[in-house]
Design an enzyme around this catalytic site. Structure first.
Site, PDB file in Angstrom:
ATOM      1  N   CYS A  71       0.854  -1.256   0.099  1.00 53.22           N
ATOM      2  CA  CYS A  71      -0.125  -0.061   0.210  1.00 53.22           C
ATOM      3  C   CYS A  71       0.821   1.247  -0.035  1.00 53.22           C
ATOM      4  CB  CYS A  71      -0.771   0.021   1.175  1.00 53.22           C
ATOM      5  SG  CYS A  71      -2.309  -1.225   1.118  1.00 53.22           S
TER       6      CYS A  71
ATOM      7  N   HIS B  99      -2.768   7.402   4.382  1.00 53.10           N
ATOM      8  CA  HIS B  99      -3.424   6.185   3.684  1.00 53.10           C
ATOM      9  C   HIS B  99      -4.659   5.754   4.221  1.00 53.10           C
ATOM     10  CE1 HIS B  99      -3.431   2.225   1.971  1.00 53.10           C
ATOM     11  NE2 HIS B  99      -3.325   1.550   2.926  1.00 53.10           N
TER      12      HIS B  99
ATOM     13  N   ASN C  67      -9.809   0.130   1.422  1.00 58.83           N
ATOM     14  CA  ASN C  67      -8.222   0.424   1.369  1.00 58.83           C
ATOM     15  C   ASN C  67      -8.079  -0.007  -0.255  1.00 58.83           C
ATOM     16  OD1 ASN C  67      -5.523   0.187   1.292  1.00 58.83           O
ATOM     17  ND2 ASN C  67      -5.322  -1.341   3.155  1.00 58.83           N
TER      18      ASN C  67
HETATM   19  N1  ACO Z   1     -17.365  -9.308  10.761  1.00 55.06           N
HETATM   20  C1  ACO Z   1     -17.891  -9.534  11.966  1.00 55.06           C
HETATM   21  N2  ACO Z   1     -16.835 -10.054  12.885  1.00 55.06           N
HETATM   22  C2  ACO Z   1     -15.540  -9.963  12.435  1.00 55.06           C
HETATM   23  C3  ACO Z   1     -15.115  -9.614  11.168  1.00 55.06           C
HETATM   24  C4  ACO Z   1     -16.127  -9.463  10.136  1.00 55.06           C
HETATM   25  N3  ACO Z   1     -15.900  -8.922   9.071  1.00 55.06           N
HETATM   26  N4  ACO Z   1     -13.667  -9.921  11.240  1.00 55.06           N
HETATM   27  C5  ACO Z   1     -13.465 -10.168  12.406  1.00 55.06           C
HETATM   28  N5  ACO Z   1     -14.668 -10.474  13.137  1.00 55.06           N
HETATM   29  C6  ACO Z   1     -14.720 -10.908  14.404  1.00 55.06           C
HETATM   30  C7  ACO Z   1     -13.485 -11.803  15.031  1.00 55.06           C
HETATM   31  O1  ACO Z   1     -13.464 -13.010  14.540  1.00 55.06           O
HETATM   32  C8  ACO Z   1     -13.491 -11.491  16.567  1.00 55.06           C
HETATM   33  O2  ACO Z   1     -14.317 -12.390  16.970  1.00 55.06           O
HETATM   34  P1  ACO Z   1     -14.113 -13.015  18.549  1.00 55.06           P
HETATM   35  O3  ACO Z   1     -13.832 -11.918  19.387  1.00 55.06           O
HETATM   36  O4  ACO Z   1     -15.323 -13.854  18.605  1.00 55.06           O
HETATM   37  O5  ACO Z   1     -12.927 -13.905  18.375  1.00 55.06           O
HETATM   38  C9  ACO Z   1     -13.856 -10.092  16.615  1.00 55.06           C
HETATM   39  O6  ACO Z   1     -14.758  -9.888  15.550  1.00 55.06           O
HETATM   40  C10 ACO Z   1     -12.705  -9.243  16.742  1.00 55.06           C
HETATM   41  O7  ACO Z   1     -11.843  -9.488  15.926  1.00 55.06           O
HETATM   42  P2  ACO Z   1     -10.429  -8.477  15.874  1.00 55.06           P
HETATM   43  O8  ACO Z   1      -9.494  -9.120  14.742  1.00 55.06           O
HETATM   44  O9  ACO Z   1      -9.761  -8.311  17.388  1.00 55.06           O
HETATM   45  O10 ACO Z   1     -10.926  -7.071  15.480  1.00 55.06           O
HETATM   46  P3  ACO Z   1     -10.087  -5.750  15.583  1.00 55.06           P
HETATM   47  O11 ACO Z   1     -10.860  -4.734  16.239  1.00 55.06           O
HETATM   48  O12 ACO Z   1      -8.667  -5.893  15.470  1.00 55.06           O
HETATM   49  O13 ACO Z   1     -10.478  -5.073  13.953  1.00 55.06           O
HETATM   50  C11 ACO Z   1      -9.344  -5.203  11.813  1.00 55.06           C
HETATM   51  C12 ACO Z   1      -9.876  -5.920  12.765  1.00 55.06           C
HETATM   52  C13 ACO Z   1     -10.304  -4.360  11.455  1.00 55.06           C
HETATM   53  C14 ACO Z   1      -8.836  -5.980  10.669  1.00 55.06           C
HETATM   54  C15 ACO Z   1      -8.080  -4.416  12.376  1.00 55.06           C
HETATM   55  O14 ACO Z   1      -7.379  -5.232  13.051  1.00 55.06           O
HETATM   56  C16 ACO Z   1      -7.400  -3.735  11.372  1.00 55.06           C
HETATM   57  O15 ACO Z   1      -7.673  -2.839  10.776  1.00 55.06           O
HETATM   58  N6  ACO Z   1      -6.044  -3.908  11.121  1.00 55.06           N
HETATM   59  C17 ACO Z   1      -5.211  -3.144  10.035  1.00 55.06           C
HETATM   60  C18 ACO Z   1      -5.745  -3.635   8.886  1.00 55.06           C
HETATM   61  C19 ACO Z   1      -4.998  -3.072   7.624  1.00 55.06           C
HETATM   62  O16 ACO Z   1      -5.005  -1.914   7.691  1.00 55.06           O
HETATM   63  N7  ACO Z   1      -4.586  -3.783   6.539  1.00 55.06           N
HETATM   64  C20 ACO Z   1      -3.900  -3.154   5.350  1.00 55.06           C
HETATM   65  C21 ACO Z   1      -2.668  -2.608   5.652  1.00 55.06           C
HETATM   66  S1  ACO Z   1      -2.103  -1.713   3.994  1.00 55.06           S
HETATM   67  C22 ACO Z   1      -1.592  -3.034   2.837  1.00 55.06           C
HETATM   68  O17 ACO Z   1      -0.607  -2.970   2.334  1.00 55.06           O
HETATM   69  C23 ACO Z   1      -2.480  -3.835   2.143  1.00 55.06           C
END
Ligand code: ACO
Length: 343
Positions: free
Chosen positions: A119, A252, A282
Site C-alpha cells: 500500500c 493512507h 483500502n
Molecule cells: N465481521 C464480523 N466479525 C468479524 C469480522 C467481520 N468482518 N472480522 C473479524 N470479526 C470478529 C473476529 O472473529 C473476532 O471475534 P471473536 O472476538 O469472537 O474472536 C472479533 O470480530 C474481533 O476481531 P479482531 O480481529 O480483534 O478485530 P479488530 O478490532 O482488531 O479489527 C481489523 C480487525 C479491522 C482487521 C483491524 O485489526 C485492522 O484494521 N487492522 C489493520 C488492517 C490493515 O490496515 N491492513 C491493510 C494494511 S495496508 C496494505 O498494504 C494492504
C-alpha cells in the site's frame, strides 16, 4: 531513507483518479459472509467500496486516471519520458502494467516499469520519480498508483474482504516554478512482512489450494499506528516544519481508526485531514492519489498549501512526503510556452 529537496523544485502538475463502477456495500458483503454493516463501520469506518468485474484488469482501471493527469498537465505523449506504476496487482507480472499503459497512451519516448511496495507503492513511486526528475534523467514523469486487491482475496475470509476496494490515481511530476516536494522518508521492515502476505503469488513454493492475501489484522494495526506517526514526524523534522504548518494531511486510507489515532498523536485537526475510506475502503497504491483528488474537489489544495502524505502497507513498508502544492510547470506547457505565460 530520509532527505529534503535540493536544487530544482519538482511538483505535481496533473492529477487524475478512477474507480470501477461496481459498488459493493457492507450489506452486500453481509449477504456473502458472516458480517454486518454495523461491525464493519464500527471497526473500520468503511461503508462501501468499488470492485472490479472479472474482465477489468489493473490497466483498465488505471488508464482513465492516467489520461486525466496527462490532460491536466497539458503533456504531449512525446514529452513523458518515464512511467512508474505502483501496484501489487498488475495485469500480469510481465509485460508490466506500466509498459502496457505506456503503449496504449502512445508514450513512445518513455521508460516504463512497475514498482511493488504494498500500500506504500505510491509514496515509493513519487519519491523515485522525484529522484529521476531532480537529477535531470527524466523531464516529465507519469506516476500511477493503482490496485485491484479484490482479485487477491479469499472471498470467504471475513477478516480481509471487508477492508479492501479497487481504485487508481495518477500524477504528472515535473520541474515547477515554486513550491514542490520538500522532503521524503521511506522505510521497510521485511521481518514484519509475514503479517501481511500473499503466499503463492511468486516463485516460492506454496502448498495450498488457491493463493490469497493473508493478514494478521492486530499486528498490522499496531505497526500502522506506529509508523503513521513516526514517519510523518520524521519528514516534518527533516524539512524544518511542524504539524502546525500542515494545511492538508493525506493519510493512507486503510481504516478510520488508524487515521483517528494518527490525527490525535500528531496533533492535527480532523478538519485538515482527508478521509474517504468510507467510500472506497483500502485501495492500496490507489489510496493516496484518490484522496488527493478528493482533497482538491473539497477546495483544500490551494496554491502554496502544505500537504503531508503518509502511506504504510505490505513489506512491511511505510513512507511520507511533504509537498507545497501548486507552482507552474517550469518548462512551459505542451505547446512550449514559458512558465510565466502558462495560465
Ligand atoms: N465481521 C464480523 N466479525 C468479524 C469480522 C467481520 N468482518 N472480522 C473479524 N470479526 C470478529 C473476529 O472473529 C473476532 O471475534 P471473536 O472476538 O469472537 O474472536 C472479533 O470480530 C474481533 O476481531 P479482531 O480481529 O480483534 O478485530 P479488530 O478490532 O482488531 O479489527 C481489523 C480487525 C479491522 C482487521 C483491524 O485489526 C485492522 O484494521 N487492522 C489493520 C488492517 C490493515 O490496515 N491492513 C491493510 C494494511 S495496508 C496494505 O498494504 C494492504
Amino acid at each position: 531513507m530520509i532527505g529534503s529537496a535540493t536544487g530544482v523544485a519538482i511538483g505535481i502538475t496533473g492529477l487524475g483518479s478512477n474507480v470501477p463502477e461496481t459498488v459493493m456495500t457492507n450489506d452486500d458483503l453481509a449477504r456473502l459472509i458472516d458480517t454486518s454493516d454495523e461491525w464493519i463501520r464500527e471497526r473500520t469506518g468503511i461503508r462501501e467500496r468499488r470492485i472490479a468485474t472479472r474482465d477489468e484488469a489493473l490497466s483498465d482501471i488505471a488508464l482513465p486516471a492516467a489520461r486525466q493527469a496527462l490532460a491536466e498537465a497539458g503533456a504531449q505523449p512525446s514529452e513523458i519520458d518515464l512511467v512508474i506504476c505502483a501496484t501489487v496487482t498488475p495485469d500480469m507480472l510481465f509485460p508490466t502494467a506500466a509498459a502496457l499503459m505506456a503503449d496504449t497512451l502512445e508514450l513512445r519516448n518513455a521508460a516504463a516499469y512497475d514498482l511493488a511496495a504494498g500500500c506504500t507503492g505510491f509514496m515509493y513511486a513519487i519519491t523515485q520519480a522525484y529522484g529521476m526528475l531532480a537529477s535531470g534523467l527524466s523531464k516529465k514523469t507519469l506516476v500511477i498508483g493503482a490496485d485491484v486487491l479484490s482479485k487477491t482475496l479469499d472471498w470467504e475470509d471475513r477478516s480481509t474482504v471487508v477492508l479492501f476496494g479497487d481504485g487508481a490515481g495518477a500524477v504528472v511530476m515535473e520541474p515547477v516554478s515554486t513550491g514542490g516536494f520538500l522532503g521524503f522518508e521511506l522505510g521497510a521492515d521485511g521481518g514484519g512482512g509475514v503479517h501481511l502476505s500473499y503466499p503463492g503469488s511468486g516463485s516460492r513454493y506454496f502448498d495450498g489450494s488457491k493463493p490469497s492475501l493473508e493478514m494478521n489484522g492486530r499486528e498490522v494495526f499496531k505497526f500502522a499506528t506506529r509508523v503513521m506517526v513516526s514517519s510523518a514526524t520524521a519528514v516534518l523534522e527533516q524539512c524544518g516544519k511542524t504539524i502546525a504548518d500542515v494545511d492538508c494531511y493525506v493519510p493512507h486510507q486503510a481504516n478510520k481508526r488508524i487515521i483517528d489515532y494518527a490525527v490525535e498523536k500528531l496533533g492535527i485537526s480532523p478538519e485538515r485531514t482527508v478521509v474517504n475510506v468510507d467510500r472506497f475502503g483500502n485501495t492500496s497504491s490507489g489510496s493516496i492519489p484518490l484522496a488527493l483528488v478528493d482533497a482538491r474537489a473539497e477546495g483544500r489544495l490551494t496554491e502554496g498549501a502544505l500537504v503531508l502524505m503518509t502511506g504504510m502497507g505490505a513489506g512491511l513498508t511505510w513512507g511520507s512526503a511533504l509537498l507545497q502544492w501548486g507552482g507552474k510547470a517550469q518548462l512551459g506547457n505542451a505547446i512550449g510556452l514559458p512558465a510565466a505565460v502558462v495560465a
